[in-house]
Scaffold this motif. Structure first.
Motif, PDB file in Angstrom:
ATOM      1  N   GLY A 274     -15.049 -16.008  36.855  1.00 46.38           N
ATOM      2  CA  GLY A 274     -15.062 -17.456  36.645  1.00 46.38           C
ATOM      3  C   GLY A 274     -14.450 -18.077  37.866  1.00 46.38           C
ATOM      4  N   ASP A 275     -14.491 -17.433  39.126  1.00 50.50           N
ATOM      5  CA  ASP A 275     -14.172 -17.960  40.328  1.00 50.50           C
ATOM      6  C   ASP A 275     -12.750 -18.617  40.318  1.00 50.50           C
ATOM      7  N   LYS A 276     -11.703 -17.997  39.322  1.00 55.17           N
ATOM      8  CA  LYS A 276     -10.542 -18.612  39.307  1.00 55.17           C
ATOM      9  C   LYS A 276      -9.815 -18.564  40.693  1.00 55.17           C
ATOM     10  N   GLY A 277      -9.026 -19.636  41.261  1.00 52.38           N
ATOM     11  CA  GLY A 277      -8.637 -19.393  42.557  1.00 52.38           C
ATOM     12  C   GLY A 277      -7.604 -18.366  42.794  1.00 52.38           C
ATOM     13  N   TYR A 278      -7.448 -17.913  43.811  1.00 49.84           N
ATOM     14  CA  TYR A 278      -6.465 -16.900  44.036  1.00 49.84           C
ATOM     15  C   TYR A 278      -5.167 -17.312  43.718  1.00 49.84           C
ATOM     16  N   ASP A 279      -4.879 -18.592  44.321  1.00 47.66           N
ATOM     17  CA  ASP A 279      -3.520 -19.064  43.842  1.00 47.66           C
ATOM     18  C   ASP A 279      -3.149 -19.081  42.372  1.00 47.66           C
ATOM     19  N   ARG A 280      -4.216 -19.326  41.636  1.00 48.93           N
ATOM     20  CA  ARG A 280      -3.757 -19.757  40.252  1.00 48.93           C
ATOM     21  C   ARG A 280      -3.847 -18.331  39.550  1.00 48.93           C
ATOM     22  N   MET A 281      -4.431 -17.146  40.141  1.00 47.71           N
ATOM     23  CA  MET A 281      -4.489 -15.929  39.716  1.00 47.71           C
ATOM     24  C   MET A 281      -2.922 -15.558  39.704  1.00 47.71           C
ATOM     25  N   VAL A 282      -2.361 -15.420  41.133  1.00 52.61           N
ATOM     26  CA  VAL A 282      -1.154 -15.190  41.218  1.00 52.61           C
ATOM     27  C   VAL A 282      -0.106 -15.945  40.199  1.00 52.61           C
ATOM     28  N   ARG A 283      -0.106 -17.067  39.964  1.00 56.10           N
ATOM     29  CA  ARG A 283       0.795 -18.008  39.379  1.00 56.10           C
ATOM     30  C   ARG A 283       0.787 -17.505  37.882  1.00 56.10           C
ATOM     31  N   GLU A 284      -0.556 -17.107  37.484  1.00 55.91           N
ATOM     32  CA  GLU A 284      -0.495 -16.609  36.241  1.00 55.91           C
ATOM     33  C   GLU A 284      -0.084 -15.514  35.805  1.00 55.91           C
ATOM     34  N   MET A 285      -0.108 -14.388  36.726  1.00 54.96           N
ATOM     35  CA  MET A 285       0.236 -13.031  36.605  1.00 54.96           C
ATOM     36  C   MET A 285       1.789 -12.939  36.835  1.00 54.96           C
ATOM     37  N   LEU A 286       2.306 -13.993  37.274  1.00 54.99           N
ATOM     38  CA  LEU A 286       3.870 -14.105  37.557  1.00 54.99           C
ATOM     39  C   LEU A 286       4.524 -14.898  36.335  1.00 54.99           C
ATOM     40  N   ALA A 287       3.709 -15.868  35.825  1.00 57.07           N
ATOM     41  CA  ALA A 287       4.538 -17.028  35.123  1.00 57.07           C
ATOM     42  C   ALA A 287       3.467 -17.533  33.928  1.00 57.07           C
ATOM     43  N   ALA A 288       2.358 -16.726  33.660  1.00 56.89           N
ATOM     44  CA  ALA A 288       1.538 -17.564  32.714  1.00 56.89           C
ATOM     45  C   ALA A 288       2.117 -17.817  31.517  1.00 56.89           C
ATOM     46  N   ASP A 289       3.254 -17.142  30.822  1.00 57.88           N
ATOM     47  CA  ASP A 289       3.863 -17.574  29.742  1.00 57.88           C
ATOM     48  C   ASP A 289       4.628 -18.919  30.056  1.00 57.88           C
ATOM     49  N   GLU A 290       4.921 -19.331  31.149  1.00 57.88           N
ATOM     50  CA  GLU A 290       5.442 -20.430  31.177  1.00 57.88           C
ATOM     51  C   GLU A 290       4.461 -21.672  31.488  1.00 57.88           C
ATOM     52  N   LEU A 291       3.474 -21.240  32.253  1.00 59.43           N
ATOM     53  CA  LEU A 291       2.521 -22.164  32.745  1.00 59.43           C
ATOM     54  C   LEU A 291       1.432 -22.677  31.766  1.00 59.43           C
ATOM     55  N   ALA A 292       1.202 -21.547  30.925  1.00 59.61           N
ATOM     56  CA  ALA A 292       0.048 -21.754  29.829  1.00 59.61           C
ATOM     57  C   ALA A 292       0.497 -20.981  28.490  1.00 59.61           C
TER      58      ALA A 292
END
Length: 959
Positions: A274-292
């Motif tokens: 889906g070409d999710k941005g690298y920055d978004r992937m990093v953020r979700e791996m560290l904190a998806a439970d807080e972000l989404a």
């Protein structure tokens, strides 16, 4: 002191003495300070006595500073080695006083070099610069987009990438090789972007139109292919240390990583596709439970943190989180500051614990997934108890301990907590902009803190209760006719005994009085009464079950209503609904207790004709059941608002620490994140990274070979210059890299003077004057074999498959179990990544790799399948057998090697087929009679040719 220690010290002193005597001998060579002395000091002394730190006010990074000394006076006395403090400390035999304080002592040779240098006057350059400020290290400064070089000859340049490489070529007198041949470039591109070679049809399509426009269309098609995410997902899984659960799989006992982590792997593939941005992937791996927090497709990204989990020791989980967050996203070795200040980088001991504090509140959590059984709550660690893997639901992290504190300890031992020292707050080192690290607590949606509010959970619970009511009602409906039939049977038996009064003996007690000596008819009567009693008991059990199921359904409805009042609408009489839910649960408990009573009564009735012991046991069980039923019925009258939630309940807030870290890492001002990412991308496309130490961009790592290109790529990732490209798009950067002229160059060109001259200047291809040929990675070899044979199963995603099925299942390699205890043997032979550390894969060439391709029943079967298919597809253009054979040979080369055979290869292949068929014919049937179709020598010869091509260097090599 042990005798062995004394002997070791004596031997060390003797060795030093012998070396010194040799150095003091007449004619001893002058010691070169820059070549011999300074490297020793830099390797062993700068960490404590350089720009990073100046213990005792002593610096040893220049000759002048050494002579000047520190708090203890001059470190050396030029011309007087034995009077120099520096030599005294490095020769000290007491480990508590010896310098350097850590690691092995200086060798006898190193000590002798220092002594001779001092004896010879401690000469050093007068203008010697001190060690530069560690904070000014290239990687710690923000990248700045460099100007694209102006070249003397830009005729071959397609992209700024080429210009940066061409600048180095011009400076070093290198000539880039010309573009690769179309078939070579096509195969390179397919294997690079999707990990699979092109088919014959795809080869013919490109050869018919090898234009730039056609090539770019293929690039776009491959980047849009689902197989792109699988190929590049495996790349990133190396860096992010993907591992299925392990520890004690044979028990089974989950110690490392966690079951169901395959959902993180699928998230990686989906995100890349889906070409999710690298920055978004990093953020979700560290904190998806807080972000989404209520997006199940995102929260599984925290598998990055879950993968580091170690059940037996929480501190190891924390250590791995710190180490691998630093290496994967920042290219920094924070783990080197676990015991003391970092020896090379300005990372303090406290900085290590500040990063650990980010993860301190963590805990594991199981969540339900729609359509799957409830995995149950996460089981807390209990010493000596094994925990098997969950087989449903998803695993994620959450902040459980919102007030978690991190205390600094020394020497890497968690028991050595520094007393009276306040907790270390979360943060990042100031030299990287840690001052802007802002932690803000996050209020979580109600469905995150209480998943029982989620619609699918409520629906699943109600469906389960409705199904239970339906089943119990059906069971009751089936039992009632049986009871009625038993009643009629009993009535028939009674009528036979008393035809004038069919109901005279309805009372079992009266029947006993009337017939003290039962005969055959009386026995039939007793059997009928026993059958009726059993049928009525069965009805009672089924009726109790139906009543309990209905009570359970009522309780679920009441609990949902109470949840709605409390969590959703916050209207109405909340306490009244909670009381109703509590009472409904108690009614359901009483109804369940009635089932036990009914079963107990049935057991007592059944034990009536058995032994006294069985009857006694059944009676005791019934008594206990009645007692429990009475207690449950009495509890209904209690006044309570407590009821069972539909799911575990979690904190309503999260600390926000990991979100702060994720935002800090992916902030444009961070000097490392984009550099680290594009260094990996470049390595996977071009074979070697721009920074050789991919997980260490610090001062102990390697400098970039092309610093301007590295920074240009980092800025292009974060702030793309191409129109309509989203920041941090990896697909856009892929496209830029693979359409560059540098990527399209040949990998070799034999017999050309320019290539020979280039090799004389740059044999290792450090300056990229040709495309670096490489062997396929392990997954490409296995997947390529299946794909070429037409056997690859292209199904996307799903649970991990036992790697023991690697040669029977046709799924892609990334879907098989891969963990720290074992890997698929075939992949292991071709250098599969280490699940614990694969920031940069190693590549080997060993005989077992060739043997794995030759002596392999699985590959023989694939060869047979492909050979038969190609033979059937071959057309008899002239109707003669030789033409069909030649067509088969050409098709085999095109399908397996993505190229036409040379004239010599056609001749050899044709001769091989003829000779091999003749040999096989004589071996299978010496009499010369016709062989059956299964053992047809010509078919076997064709299979053997295909098998041989699978072992060809051009199959396993990317040129």
């Amino acid at each position: 002191m042990l005798a062995s220690d004394r002997r070791a010290r004596v031997l060390t002193v003797l060795a030093i003495g012998a070396f010194l005597l040799a150095q003091d001998a007449p004619g001893a060579e002058p010691v070169d300070y820059g070549r011999q002395v300074k490297p020793i000091l830099k390797q062993r002394c700068y960490a404590c006595h350089g720009a990073l730190k100046r213990q005792a006010n002593l610096r040893l990074d220049t000759g002048q500073a050494i002579r000047q000394g520190g708090d203890g006076g001059p470190a050396i006395e030029p011309g007087q080695g034995d009077e120099s403090l520096l030599l005294d400390r490095v020769r000290e035999t007491d480990a508590a006083l010896r310098m350097p304080p850590e690691g092995a002592p200086l060798s006898a040779e190193q000590v002798a070099i220092l002594r001779t240098w001092i004896e010879q006057g401690a000469i050093s350059p007068a203008d010697e610069p001190p060690e530069t400020d560690p904070r000014k290290h290239w990687a710690f400064l923000p990248p700045v987009r460099p100007t694209v070089p102006v070249l003397r000859d830009s005729s071959w340049v397609r992209d700024p990438i080429d210009a940066f490489l061409a600048e180095e070529h011009e400076q070093r007198g290198l000539t880039p090789l010309p573009p690769a041949e179309p078939h070579v470039l096509l195969r390179r591109l397919y294997l690079d972007l999707i990990g699979l070679p092109p088919t014959r049809a795809q080869l013919h399509e490109f050869l018919a139109d090898p234009s730039d426009a056609s090539y770019e269309r293929i690039v776009d098609r491959l980047l849009a292919s689902p197989q792109y995410g699988e190929r590049w997902g495996r790349h990133w899984m190396d860096v992010w240390r993907y591992s299925d659960w392990y520890g004690r799989r044979a028990v089974p006992d989950v110690l490392n990583s966690y079951a169901q982590i395959w959902r993180w792997r699928d998230w990686i593939v989906r995100s890349l596709n889906g070409d999710k941005g690298y920055d978004r992937m990093v953020r979700e791996m560290l904190a998806a439970d807080e972000l989404a927090p209520i997006d199940d497709s995102s929260v599984v990204a925290t598998g990055f943190v879950v993968r580091n989990f170690y059940r037996w020791n929480y501190n190891i989980w924390m250590k791995d989180n710190v180490e691998h967050t630093g290496k994967a996203f920042l290219g920094l070795t924070f783990n080197c500051a676990h015991c003391h200040d970092h020896k090379y980088d300005p990372i303090k001991h406290e900085d290590y614990f500040a990063l650990r504090a980010v993860f301190e509140p963590l805990e594991i959590r199981h969540d339900r997934v729609a359509g799957e059984p409830d995995p149950g709550p996460y089981p807390k660690y209990d010493y000596g108890k094994a925990y098997g893997p969950i087989t449903s639901g998803l695993v994620r992290v959450f902040d459980e301990k919102l007030d978690a504190k991190t205390f600094l300890y020394t020497r890497g031992e968690s028991r050595n907590v520094v007393p009276d020292r306040p907790p270390v707050p979360p943060g990042m080192p100031s030299f990287l902009g840690g001052a802007s690290f802002e932690v803000k607590p996050i209020d979580l949606p109600a469905e995150s803190s209480y998943p029982g509010l989620r619609t699918f959970i409520r629906t699943d619970e109600m469906r389960a209760r409705d199904a239970a009511v339906a089943k119990s009602s059906a069971d009751l409906a089936k039992s009632l006719p049986l009871a009625h039939a038993a009643e009629r049977a009993l009535a028939d038996r009674e009528a036979k005994l008393a035809p004038d009064n069919p109901r005279a003996f309805a009372d079992p007690f009266m029947s006993i009085l009337a017939f003290p000596e039962p005969g055959p008819v009386a026995s039939e009567l007793q059997a009928a009464r026993t059958a009726l009693e059993a049928a009525r008991t069965a009805v009672a059990i089924e009726e109790a079950g139906r009543n309990a199921a209905m009570a359970e359904r009522d309780a679920i409805q009441a609990r949902i209503a109470a949840d709605d009042a409390k969590q959703v609408s916050a209207s109405g009489d909340i306490k009244a609904r909670r009381r109703a839910a509590s009472k409904a649960e108690r009614r359901a408990a009483a109804a369940r207790a009635e089932i036990d009573v009914a079963r107990g009564e049935s057991a007592v009735a059944a034990a009536g004709g058995k032994s006294t012991a069985e009857l006694t046991a059944a009676s005791q069980t019934l008594t206990a059941a009645r007692k429990a039923r009475d207690a449950a019925q009495a509890a209904i009258a209690n006044d309570s608002t407590a009821y069972t939630p539909l799911s575990p309940v979690y904190p309503t807030r999260s600390t926000g620490r990991r979100t702060a870290l994720a935002n800090w890492i992916t902030n444009r001002a961070n000097p490392l994140a984009a550099r680290v990412a594009v260094n990996h991308l470049w390595r996977w496309h071009f074979g070697t990274p721009l920074v050789a130490t991919t997980s260490d961009f610090g001062r102990n790592g390697s400098p970039p070979t092309h610093p301007k290109l590295l920074d240009w790529l980092a800025l292009e990732l974060m702030e793309p210059t191409a129109p309509s490209v989203q920041p941090w798009s990896m697909k856009a950067l892929h496209r830029r890299l693979v359409t560059s002229a540098s990527y399209r160059m040949r990998s070799h060109q034999a017999g050309v003077s320019e290539a020979d001259r280039n090799r004389g200047i740059d044999r290792e291809n450090q300056w990229y004057w040709h495309f670096p040929a490489s062997r396929m990675e392990a997954e490409e070899v296995r997947d390529g074999l299946l794909h070429v044979a037409g056997a690859l199963d292209s199904t996307l995603g799903g649970p991990d498959i036992d790697f023991a099925q690697g040669l029977t299942s046709a799924r892609r390699s990334l879907y098989f179990t891969h963990h720290g205890e074992a890997r698929m043997t075939f992949l292991e032979l071709f250098d599969a990544p280490d699940a614990c550390d694969a920031y940069k894969r190693s590549t080997s060439v060993v005989p077992q790799q060739a043997l794995a391709l030759v002596n392999n029943e699985w590959l023989l079967a694939l060869s047979r399948t492909l050979a038969d298919r190609l033979w059937n597809e071959s057309e008899l253009s002239t109707g003669s057998e030789p033409s069909r054979v030649e067509t088969f040979i050409i098709a085999s080369f095109e399908q397996i090697l993505t190229r036409l055979p040379t004239t010599r290869e056609r001749e050899l292949a044709g001769a091989f087929l003829a000779k091999q068929a003749s040999l096989l014919a004589r071996l299978s049937d010496p009499s010369g009679s016709a062989a059956n179709s299964k053992d047809d020598p010509e078919a076997r010869a064709r299979r053997d040719l295909v098998h041989a091509l699978f072992s060809h260097n051009d199959f396993v090599t990317i040129h």
